[in-house]
Design a protein around this motif. Structure first.
Motif, PDB file in Angstrom:
ATOM      1  N   UNK A  22       0.827  -1.195   0.000  1.00 53.53           N
ATOM      2  CA  UNK A  22       0.000   0.000   0.000  1.00 53.53           C
ATOM      3  C   UNK A  22       0.867   1.254   0.000  1.00 53.53           C
ATOM      4  N   UNK A  23       0.464   2.284  -0.773  1.00 57.35           N
ATOM      5  CA  UNK A  23       1.230   3.537  -0.740  1.00 57.35           C
ATOM      6  C   UNK A  23       1.106   4.232   0.612  1.00 57.35           C
ATOM      7  N   UNK A  24       0.183   3.767   1.440  1.00 57.34           N
ATOM      8  CA  UNK A  24      -0.001   4.380   2.749  1.00 57.34           C
ATOM      9  C   UNK A  24       0.774   3.649   3.824  1.00 57.34           C
ATOM     10  N   UNK A  25       1.739   2.812   3.420  1.00 55.65           N
ATOM     11  CA  UNK A  25       2.598   2.178   4.397  1.00 55.65           C
ATOM     12  C   UNK A  25       2.041   0.903   4.993  1.00 55.65           C
ATOM     13  N   UNK A  26       1.107   0.258   4.306  1.00 51.31           N
ATOM     14  CA  UNK A  26       0.627  -1.044   4.765  1.00 51.31           C
ATOM     15  C   UNK A  26      -0.302  -0.924   5.958  1.00 51.31           C
ATOM     16  N   UNK A  55       1.192  15.250  -6.294  1.00 45.24           N
ATOM     17  CA  UNK A  55       2.110  14.913  -5.208  1.00 45.24           C
ATOM     18  C   UNK A  55       3.278  14.066  -5.701  1.00 45.24           C
ATOM     19  N   UNK A  56       3.010  13.191  -6.679  1.00 47.92           N
ATOM     20  CA  UNK A  56       4.073  12.308  -7.128  1.00 47.92           C
ATOM     21  C   UNK A  56       5.213  13.053  -7.791  1.00 47.92           C
ATOM     22  N   UNK A  57       4.926  14.238  -8.310  1.00 44.64           N
ATOM     23  CA  UNK A  57       5.983  15.037  -8.903  1.00 44.64           C
ATOM     24  C   UNK A  57       6.703  15.901  -7.878  1.00 44.64           C
ATOM     25  N   UNK A  58       6.294  15.817  -6.620  1.00 42.32           N
ATOM     26  CA  UNK A  58       6.848  16.696  -5.592  1.00 42.32           C
ATOM     27  C   UNK A  58       7.087  15.898  -4.305  1.00 42.32           C
ATOM     28  N   UNK A  59       8.338  15.545  -4.033  1.00 40.93           N
ATOM     29  CA  UNK A  59       8.644  14.716  -2.858  1.00 40.93           C
ATOM     30  C   UNK A  59       8.118  15.269  -1.539  1.00 40.93           C
ATOM     31  N   UNK A  60       8.120  16.604  -1.409  1.00 40.73           N
ATOM     32  CA  UNK A  60       7.632  17.215  -0.166  1.00 40.73           C
ATOM     33  C   UNK A  60       6.135  16.950   0.003  1.00 40.73           C
ATOM     34  N   UNK A  66       1.455  11.237   2.674  1.00 45.98           N
ATOM     35  CA  UNK A  66       1.535   9.944   3.359  1.00 45.98           C
ATOM     36  C   UNK A  66       1.343  10.115   4.864  1.00 45.98           C
ATOM     37  N   UNK A  67       1.934  11.153   5.419  1.00 44.35           N
ATOM     38  CA  UNK A  67       1.774  11.402   6.855  1.00 44.35           C
ATOM     39  C   UNK A  67       0.326  11.719   7.201  1.00 44.35           C
ATOM     40  N   UNK A  68      -0.319  12.541   6.360  1.00 38.86           N
ATOM     41  CA  UNK A  68      -1.699  12.929   6.638  1.00 38.86           C
ATOM     42  C   UNK A  68      -2.665  11.761   6.471  1.00 38.86           C
ATOM     43  N   UNK A  74      -1.456  15.255  11.328  1.00 39.90           N
ATOM     44  CA  UNK A  74      -0.156  15.677  10.783  1.00 39.90           C
ATOM     45  C   UNK A  74      -0.311  16.950   9.950  1.00 39.90           C
ATOM     46  N   UNK A  75      -1.543  17.222   9.534  1.00 34.36           N
ATOM     47  CA  UNK A  75      -1.834  18.417   8.753  1.00 34.36           C
ATOM     48  C   UNK A  75      -1.361  19.685   9.471  1.00 34.36           C
ATOM     49  N   UNK A  76      -1.498  19.692  10.802  1.00 39.57           N
ATOM     50  CA  UNK A  76      -1.117  20.876  11.572  1.00 39.57           C
ATOM     51  C   UNK A  76       0.370  21.159  11.489  1.00 39.57           C
ATOM     52  N   UNK A  77       1.135  20.100  11.288  1.00 38.96           N
ATOM     53  CA  UNK A  77       2.579  20.238  11.166  1.00 38.96           C
ATOM     54  C   UNK A  77       2.935  21.074   9.929  1.00 38.96           C
ATOM     55  N   UNK A  78       2.061  21.004   8.919  1.00 38.51           N
ATOM     56  CA  UNK A  78       2.356  21.675   7.648  1.00 38.51           C
ATOM     57  C   UNK A  78       1.566  22.962   7.437  1.00 38.51           C
ATOM     58  N   UNK A  79       0.799  23.389   8.433  1.00 38.59           N
ATOM     59  CA  UNK A  79      -0.084  24.536   8.208  1.00 38.59           C
ATOM     60  C   UNK A  79       0.654  25.823   7.861  1.00 38.59           C
ATOM     61  N   UNK A  80       1.948  25.923   8.224  1.00 37.86           N
ATOM     62  CA  UNK A  80       2.696  27.138   7.904  1.00 37.86           C
ATOM     63  C   UNK A  80       3.482  27.034   6.604  1.00 37.86           C
ATOM     64  N   UNK A  81       3.316  25.915   5.905  1.00 37.91           N
ATOM     65  CA  UNK A  81       3.974  25.744   4.610  1.00 37.91           C
ATOM     66  C   UNK A  81       2.889  25.951   3.549  1.00 37.91           C
ATOM     67  N   UNK A  82       2.896  27.104   2.873  1.00 38.95           N
ATOM     68  CA  UNK A  82       1.792  27.441   1.961  1.00 38.95           C
ATOM     69  C   UNK A  82       1.513  26.368   0.913  1.00 38.95           C
TER      70      UNK A  82
END
Length: 95
Positions: A22-26, A55-60, A66-68, A74-82
């Motif tokens: 699974x792409x979601x880590x099993x 997303x597949x064209x952008x590793x970030x 995957x984290x979300x 995990x979304x909150x971790x990225x809220x400051x990354x536009x």
């Protein structure tokens, strides 16, 4: 006396990678089956497929997605990354 035959690797056969593909880590111990069903349902949505392709064209984005998927908070971790925040908002509509 002769030795016991059998596999030179001395183990039961099976998958050398030991896990689902699974792409979601099993389905780890914390993964509930309902969540897997939800993920598969999402994957069938053309809008989600479009986001996946982005997303597949952008590793970030791929990492964030995957984290979300594994942990929506995990979304909150990225809220400051536009870039990721925008992606997360789009993805969240389908979760």
């Amino acid at each position: 006396g002769g030795g016991a035959g059998g596999s030179p690797f001395g183990g039961a056969g099976g998958n050398p990678f030991g896990g689902g593909g699974s792409p979601f880590g099993g389905g780890g111990p914390g993964m509930d089956p309902d969540m897997m069903g939800k993920a598969q349902e999402m994957m069938g949505n053309p809008n989600v497929q479009r986001l996946m392709a982005k997303a597949q064209g952008n590793p970030k984005l791929m990492q964030a997605m995957q984290e979300m998927m594994a942990d929506p908070s995990a979304m909150y971790k990225y809220q400051n990354d536009p870039e990721v925040a925008e992606f997360a908002r789009e993805l969240q509509q389908y979760m």
